[in-house]
Scaffold this motif. Structure first.
Motif, PDB file in Angstrom:
ATOM      1  N   GLY A  24       0.824  -1.209   0.000  1.00 46.35           N
ATOM      2  CA  GLY A  24       0.000   0.000   0.000  1.00 46.35           C
ATOM      3  C   GLY A  24       0.853   1.250   0.000  1.00 46.35           C
ATOM      4  O   GLY A  24       0.635   2.174  -0.786  1.00 46.35           O
ATOM      5  N   GLU A  25       1.862   1.264   0.877  1.00 47.40           N
ATOM      6  CA  GLU A  25       2.725   2.433   0.975  1.00 47.40           C
ATOM      7  C   GLU A  25       3.449   2.692  -0.347  1.00 47.40           C
ATOM      8  O   GLU A  25       3.652   3.832  -0.742  1.00 47.40           O
ATOM      9  N   LEU A  26       3.867   1.602  -0.996  1.00 41.32           N
ATOM     10  CA  LEU A  26       4.629   1.748  -2.238  1.00 41.32           C
ATOM     11  C   LEU A  26       3.718   1.897  -3.456  1.00 41.32           C
ATOM     12  O   LEU A  26       4.173   2.234  -4.537  1.00 41.32           O
ATOM     13  N   GLY A  27       2.431   1.649  -3.273  1.00 39.61           N
ATOM     14  CA  GLY A  27       1.498   1.695  -4.397  1.00 39.61           C
ATOM     15  C   GLY A  27       1.736   0.556  -5.386  1.00 39.61           C
ATOM     16  O   GLY A  27       1.464   0.700  -6.576  1.00 39.61           O
ATOM     17  N   PHE A  28       2.264  -0.568  -4.908  1.00 39.20           N
ATOM     18  CA  PHE A  28       2.567  -1.703  -5.785  1.00 39.20           C
ATOM     19  C   PHE A  28       1.346  -2.613  -5.904  1.00 39.20           C
ATOM     20  O   PHE A  28       1.183  -3.563  -5.143  1.00 39.20           O
ATOM     21  N   LEU A  29       0.505  -2.328  -6.906  1.00 36.81           N
ATOM     22  CA  LEU A  29      -0.735  -3.080  -7.046  1.00 36.81           C
ATOM     23  C   LEU A  29      -0.483  -4.553  -7.387  1.00 36.81           C
ATOM     24  O   LEU A  29      -1.092  -5.444  -6.801  1.00 36.81           O
ATOM     25  N   ASP A  30       0.442  -4.809  -8.330  1.00 37.62           N
ATOM     26  CA  ASP A  30       0.667  -6.193  -8.754  1.00 37.62           C
ATOM     27  C   ASP A  30       1.174  -7.058  -7.610  1.00 37.62           C
ATOM     28  O   ASP A  30       0.716  -8.179  -7.420  1.00 37.62           O
ATOM     29  N   GLU A  31       2.140  -6.512  -6.855  1.00 33.41           N
ATOM     30  CA  GLU A  31       2.656  -7.244  -5.698  1.00 33.41           C
ATOM     31  C   GLU A  31       1.527  -7.486  -4.697  1.00 33.41           C
ATOM     32  O   GLU A  31       1.390  -8.572  -4.133  1.00 33.41           O
ATOM     33  N   GLY A  32       0.723  -6.448  -4.495  1.00 31.40           N
ATOM     34  CA  GLY A  32      -0.389  -6.533  -3.558  1.00 31.40           C
ATOM     35  C   GLY A  32      -1.355  -7.646  -3.942  1.00 31.40           C
ATOM     36  O   GLY A  32      -1.836  -8.398  -3.097  1.00 31.40           O
ATOM     37  N   ARG A  33      -1.607  -7.753  -5.253  1.00 32.18           N
ATOM     38  CA  ARG A  33      -2.526  -8.803  -5.714  1.00 32.18           C
ATOM     39  C   ARG A  33      -1.940 -10.187  -5.467  1.00 32.18           C
ATOM     40  O   ARG A  33      -2.654 -11.129  -5.140  1.00 32.18           O
ATOM     41  N   ARG A  34      -0.597 -10.294  -5.627  1.00 33.00           N
ATOM     42  CA  ARG A  34       0.032 -11.595  -5.369  1.00 33.00           C
ATOM     43  C   ARG A  34      -0.086 -11.961  -3.888  1.00 33.00           C
ATOM     44  O   ARG A  34      -0.328 -13.114  -3.548  1.00 33.00           O
ATOM     45  N   VAL A  35       0.092 -10.956  -3.006  1.00 29.08           N
ATOM     46  CA  VAL A  35      -0.057 -11.225  -1.575  1.00 29.08           C
ATOM     47  C   VAL A  35      -1.498 -11.658  -1.293  1.00 29.08           C
ATOM     48  O   VAL A  35      -1.760 -12.565  -0.505  1.00 29.08           O
ATOM     49  N   HIS A  36      -2.435 -11.022  -1.998  1.00 30.39           N
ATOM     50  CA  HIS A  36      -3.853 -11.367  -1.865  1.00 30.39           C
ATOM     51  C   HIS A  36      -4.079 -12.854  -2.211  1.00 30.39           C
ATOM     52  O   HIS A  36      -4.687 -13.604  -1.454  1.00 30.39           O
ATOM     53  N   GLU A  37      -3.535 -13.268  -3.347  1.00 32.65           N
ATOM     54  CA  GLU A  37      -3.694 -14.670  -3.756  1.00 32.65           C
ATOM     55  C   GLU A  37      -3.095 -15.613  -2.718  1.00 32.65           C
ATOM     56  O   GLU A  37      -3.685 -16.633  -2.363  1.00 32.65           O
ATOM     57  N   LEU A  38      -1.893 -15.213  -2.231  1.00 32.29           N
ATOM     58  CA  LEU A  38      -1.203 -16.058  -1.261  1.00 32.29           C
ATOM     59  C   LEU A  38      -2.020 -16.215   0.025  1.00 32.29           C
ATOM     60  O   LEU A  38      -2.175 -17.309   0.559  1.00 32.29           O
ATOM     61  N   LEU A  39      -2.557 -15.108   0.495  1.00 34.89           N
ATOM     62  CA  LEU A  39      -3.265 -15.186   1.775  1.00 34.89           C
ATOM     63  C   LEU A  39      -4.542 -16.004   1.656  1.00 34.89           C
ATOM     64  O   LEU A  39      -4.964 -16.662   2.614  1.00 34.89           O
ATOM     65  N   VAL A  40      -5.142 -15.987   0.461  1.00 30.39           N
ATOM     66  CA  VAL A  40      -6.314 -16.840   0.242  1.00 30.39           C
ATOM     67  C   VAL A  40      -5.890 -18.309   0.277  1.00 30.39           C
ATOM     68  O   VAL A  40      -6.537 -19.146   0.894  1.00 30.39           O
ATOM     69  N   ARG A  41      -4.741 -18.587  -0.377  1.00 27.55           N
ATOM     70  CA  ARG A  41      -4.246 -19.979  -0.425  1.00 27.55           C
ATOM     71  C   ARG A  41      -3.991 -20.545   0.967  1.00 27.55           C
ATOM     72  O   ARG A  41      -4.236 -21.707   1.223  1.00 27.55           O
ATOM     73  N   ILE A  42      -3.455 -19.695   1.878  1.00 23.61           N
ATOM     74  CA  ILE A  42      -3.133 -20.227   3.208  1.00 23.61           C
ATOM     75  C   ILE A  42      -4.276 -19.998   4.195  1.00 23.61           C
ATOM     76  O   ILE A  42      -4.109 -20.142   5.402  1.00 23.61           O
ATOM     77  N   GLY A  43      -5.449 -19.625   3.669  1.00 24.72           N
ATOM     78  CA  GLY A  43      -6.646 -19.588   4.502  1.00 24.72           C
ATOM     79  C   GLY A  43      -6.762 -18.378   5.412  1.00 24.72           C
ATOM     80  O   GLY A  43      -7.543 -18.369   6.361  1.00 24.72           O
ATOM     81  N   LEU A  44      -5.990 -17.319   5.113  1.00 23.66           N
ATOM     82  CA  LEU A  44      -6.075 -16.141   5.976  1.00 23.66           C
ATOM     83  C   LEU A  44      -7.206 -15.203   5.564  1.00 23.66           C
ATOM     84  O   LEU A  44      -7.385 -14.141   6.148  1.00 23.66           O
ATOM     85  N   ASP A  45      -7.990 -15.610   4.548  1.00 31.29           N
ATOM     86  CA  ASP A  45      -9.094 -14.746   4.129  1.00 31.29           C
ATOM     87  C   ASP A  45     -10.260 -14.799   5.111  1.00 31.29           C
ATOM     88  O   ASP A  45     -11.247 -14.079   4.947  1.00 31.29           O
ATOM     89  N   SER A  46     -10.127 -15.626   6.144  1.00 30.22           N
ATOM     90  CA  SER A  46     -11.153 -15.587   7.192  1.00 30.22           C
ATOM     91  C   SER A  46     -10.699 -14.729   8.373  1.00 30.22           C
ATOM     92  O   SER A  46     -11.423 -14.571   9.345  1.00 30.22           O
ATOM     93  N   ASN A  47      -9.490 -14.164   8.253  1.00 25.46           N
ATOM     94  CA  ASN A  47      -8.956 -13.316   9.316  1.00 25.46           C
ATOM     95  C   ASN A  47      -9.334 -11.869   9.000  1.00 25.46           C
ATOM     96  O   ASN A  47      -8.841 -11.270   8.040  1.00 25.46           O
ATOM     97  N   VAL A  48     -10.218 -11.295   9.803  1.00 24.53           N
ATOM     98  CA  VAL A  48     -10.784  -9.989   9.441  1.00 24.53           C
ATOM     99  C   VAL A  48      -9.731  -8.885   9.474  1.00 24.53           C
ATOM    100  O   VAL A  48      -9.766  -7.960   8.663  1.00 24.53           O
ATOM    101  N   SER A  49      -8.736  -8.992  10.365  1.00 25.05           N
ATOM    102  CA  SER A  49      -7.678  -7.972  10.391  1.00 25.05           C
ATOM    103  C   SER A  49      -6.910  -7.974   9.082  1.00 25.05           C
ATOM    104  O   SER A  49      -6.576  -6.917   8.537  1.00 25.05           O
ATOM    105  N   VAL A  50      -6.640  -9.172   8.585  1.00 23.03           N
ATOM    106  CA  VAL A  50      -5.929  -9.283   7.314  1.00 23.03           C
ATOM    107  C   VAL A  50      -6.781  -8.696   6.196  1.00 23.03           C
ATOM    108  O   VAL A  50      -6.294  -7.944   5.344  1.00 23.03           O
TER     109      VAL A  50
END
Ligand code: ZN
Ligand code: ZN
Length: 732
Positions: A271-297
């Protein structure tokens, strides 16, 4: 004689009850049920003689642990009294538990008293006390205990001691103490324990010494997920997003287990760097490891997408979030506001209320700037009343946002009343008020308030100076502006930024001191940016100086502006000087670069509606009436001396020029405002660009012939038109 058939001797009645009670107590303790545990404890005490099979020490300690966890001092003291009547206070196990309980109930004095009476103190006891203090933010006391355990009992701290005391160093931001603990750990060979080294690097990060932390990290023979997390988080929290993200990628690459801590840090960094592509990859990763149920994340994900200017993606995450917390709402509202999607921010805020989520001060601070941007006085008053009902109107951040909002709605008097009524004023509160006056052209009042601020001992910051300098610029207070600019560095040690330089160039340039402005630019210690030359170019247009305009424009073009506005400005300057070939040359250059001038629009605010007009647009429902009213208006103002200023439009016939001018968005908006409101009503207009000369002139006369007050907010400032005059004194 003993009968062989006699049953086995039954245990004493009290004993059965006691073990029952004991089981109940243990069960209650396991459930963290303190009242239940206490009831079992009291029953146990009364049903058994104190000397006999009464409560054993361990039940006391489990009870004390509960008291500690709940910070329940009163119950803790009851247990303490029970222990005392049984003469068990000096037992190491009991005393350690008591000391721990008192430490956690924030009674370090009582903890010490218990501890000091212990005849034998072992390392476990010392460690318990250290940990108790450290976890309760009593950093000084924790560190003192580490010293005392060595001096008084000759106990060497071990890895448990170190891991306990290190967070206390972090809380106290005690870098010196951390270095000592670190050195001790190295001497004792404890730095080979991964948890000790991780705690050390974590404290270095929290004390801002990220590079030292990195050295510790690099030297660790074994690192675990916690070590990586601490280091990545350390970089993110110390503003080094690039390194945080690089390390995160290495962590993923090396197959270390990723947890919410590193994901949160990585999202923050993207977010700070405005790196959308990297951000999307982190998004995919966190879904893969099941952190999409963590509301803080997920909340951090929303913020990341907003910071990358993709409120659409943020909204998608937000809408799919099943359990939204208030932070989810706040993140989404703030994201909309910061991306200029004020309408969406306000809509979300209403939805939040429909779904019965109670706003907090952060919500208000996020939505009020959106309302300020919309500038609807009715909505402004509503949110103000709502803040009062929530008892948040005296929260200094909310109050400051309200002051800023009223000023932006053109209600600078209400803003001042709020300012005066403030129980607490931060520097941002002063800044908002000074800026409010400045943007309305009340330069003198802004300067007075600035002086008052200094006399009350408030120290101005960079933003304060920017506000007061721009107030001087809008009001033509050249001497004051110069004085404050030098005071900024001399008296307050503040280094002027690009915006400060731009404002001074604007100030000097508007006042016709073009040569002084130009030599000021030449002497700048930093490379002048587009905004600085842009201010110069604007001044050159105002004072018709072609030579300096060309110089400024060339510098701007070298810097590669993203919009065509400077080309248009230069073309207009050439046109005013009848340099037609140059006009054509600039226009061609602009077309070649594919630059466009952003289309002008104005909005007029009626009671509950907002109408937007683009220049020359005819698609409004009442377009016919609007153009008719406008034609009549033009006739009326011509009768009192209006002459269309056709200077800036050169490639068409005179009557077409006049027509083009007449369909400027602000004129359409004013005409519609006149149709829709009762005589005497103030008309409020907002324009996305600077108001042009001709519209400014026409609006003054419209205010005269209609007897209406017209408040126009353009991209630079406010104009209050009344009785044929404007508050800017034709100086904008
Ligand atoms: Zn205009
Ligand atoms: Zn004006």
């Amino acid at each position: 004689m003993l009968c062989s058939a006699s049953p086995l001797p039954s245990p004493p009645a009290g004993g059965t009850a006691a073990s029952d009670h004991h089981a109940r107590l243990r069960a209650a303790a396991a459930r963290s049920d303190l009242p239940g545990a206490l009831a079992a404890f009291v029953a146990m005490s009364s049903s058994a003689p104190a000397s006999a099979a009464g409560p054993v020490l361990r039940t006391f300690t489990s009870l004390l642990k509960l008291c500690a966890a709940r910070s329940d001092l009163a119950t803790g003291r009851t247990v303490h009294a029970q222990l005392a009547t049984r003469g068990l206070v000096a037992e190491a196990l009991a005393a350690t538990a008591l000391a721990n309980m008192y430490a956690k109930c924030r009674r370090p004095g009582d903890a010490r008293r218990v501890f000091d009476r212990m005849p034998v103190r072992d390392r476990v006891a010392w460690n318990a006390l250290v940990a108790g203090y450290a976890r309760n933010g009593l950093a000084g006391a924790a560190m003192e205990m580490v010293v005392r355990m060595q001096e008084e009992d000759g106990e060497r701290p071990d890895s448990v001691t170190l891991v306990s005391v290190l967070p206390a160093c972090a809380d106290a931001q005690a870098l010196g103490a951390c270095r000592e603990v670190h050195a001790f750990a190295v001497r004792g060979g404890f730095d080979e324990f991964v948890n000790v080294s991780t705690a050390i690097l974590d404290v270095y990060c929290k004390c801002g010494a990220v590079e030292v932390a990195r050295a510790v990290f690099n030297q660790m023979p074994v690192k675990n997920s916690v070590s990586w997390n601490a280091m990545i988080k350390g970089y993110a929290e110390n503003g080094n997003s690039t390194e945080a993200l690089a390390l995160f990628k290495r962590m993923v690459g090396e197959g270390v287990e990723v947890t919410d801590v590193s994901i949160l840090a990585a999202l923050h960094a993207c977010g700070e760097l405005g790196f959308l592509d990297e951000g999307r990859r982190v998004h995919e990763l966190l879904v893969r490891i099941g952190l999409d149920s963590n509301v803080s994340v997920m909340n951090a994900l929303i913020t990341m997408y907003c910071k990358c200017k993709r409120t659409d993606l943020a909204a998608q995450v937000f809408d799919e979030l099943r359990y939204k917390t208030r932070i989810s709402w706040n993140s989404m509202i703030l994201g909309c506001t910061q991306n200029g999607r004020s309408d969406d921010a306000v809509r979300l805020f209403s939805r939040m209320q429909l779904e019965n989520v109670k706003p907090d001060s952060f919500t208000l601070v996020s939505v009020i700037p959106a309302l300020a941007d919309i500038s609807d006085p009715l909505q402004a008053r509503w949110i103000h009343g709502y803040s009062i009902r929530l008892h948040l109107d005296q929260d200094v951040y909310v109050l400051t946002a309200l002051i800023d909002m009223y000023a932006k709605c053109g209600r600078v008097g209400i803003a001042r009343n709020l300012f005066n009524s403030a129980r607490e004023r931060h520097v941002i509160t002063w800044n908002a008020m000074i800026h409010g006056y400045g943007s309305h052209g009340f330069g003198k009042v802004a300067v007075e308030l600035f002086e008052e601020m200094k006399s009350t001992g408030r120290v101005p910051n960079e933003t304060t100076f920017l506000s007061v300098l721009s107030a001087c610029s809008h009001a033509g207070l050249v001497d004051e502006g110069r004085k404050y600019f030098s005071s900024m560095k001399e008296d307050y040690g503040l280094e002027p930024g690009m915006e400060h330089y731009g404002t001074i160039v604007d100030l000097l340039g508007r006042a016709g001191k073009l040569d002084e402005a130009w030599s000021f630019i030449q002497k700048m210690p930093i490379d002048p940016g587009i905004s600085v030359y842009g201010a110069m170019l604007g001044a050159c247009k105002l004072h018709k100086n072609v030579e300096l305009a060309e110089e400024s424009a060339n510098r701007i073009f070298e810097l590669g502006p993203e919009e065509g506005v400077y080309h248009v400005l230069l073309a207009n300057i050439y046109a005013n000087a009848s340099m037609w070939k140059d006009v054509a040359r600039v226009r061609t250059a602009m077309e070649k670069k594919g630059l466009q001038k952003s289309p002008g629009w104005s909005i007029v605010q009626l009671k509950n509606e907002i109408h937007t007009f683009y220049s020359g647009s005819t698609n409004h429902q009442q377009a016919k009436d609007i153009y008719a009213r406008l034609a009549k208006l033009i006739d009326e103002i011509k009768a009192v001396g209006y002459v269309p200023d056709t200077d800036s439009i050169h490639d068409v016939e005179d009557d077409v020029k006049a027509q083009l001018l007449n369909t400027h968005s602000e004129k359409l908006a004013i005409a519609y405002g006149l149709i829709r409101t009762a005589p005497g009503t103030t008309i409020q207009i907002k324009k996305n660009l600077r108001v042009c000369n001709d519209c400014h002139n026409a609006t003054k006369l419209i205010s005269l012939v209609t007897g209406r007050e017209i408040i126009m907010r353009d991209i630079q400032r406010f104009h209050h038109f009344k009785d044929g005059k404007c508050s800017c004194g034709d100086y904008w």
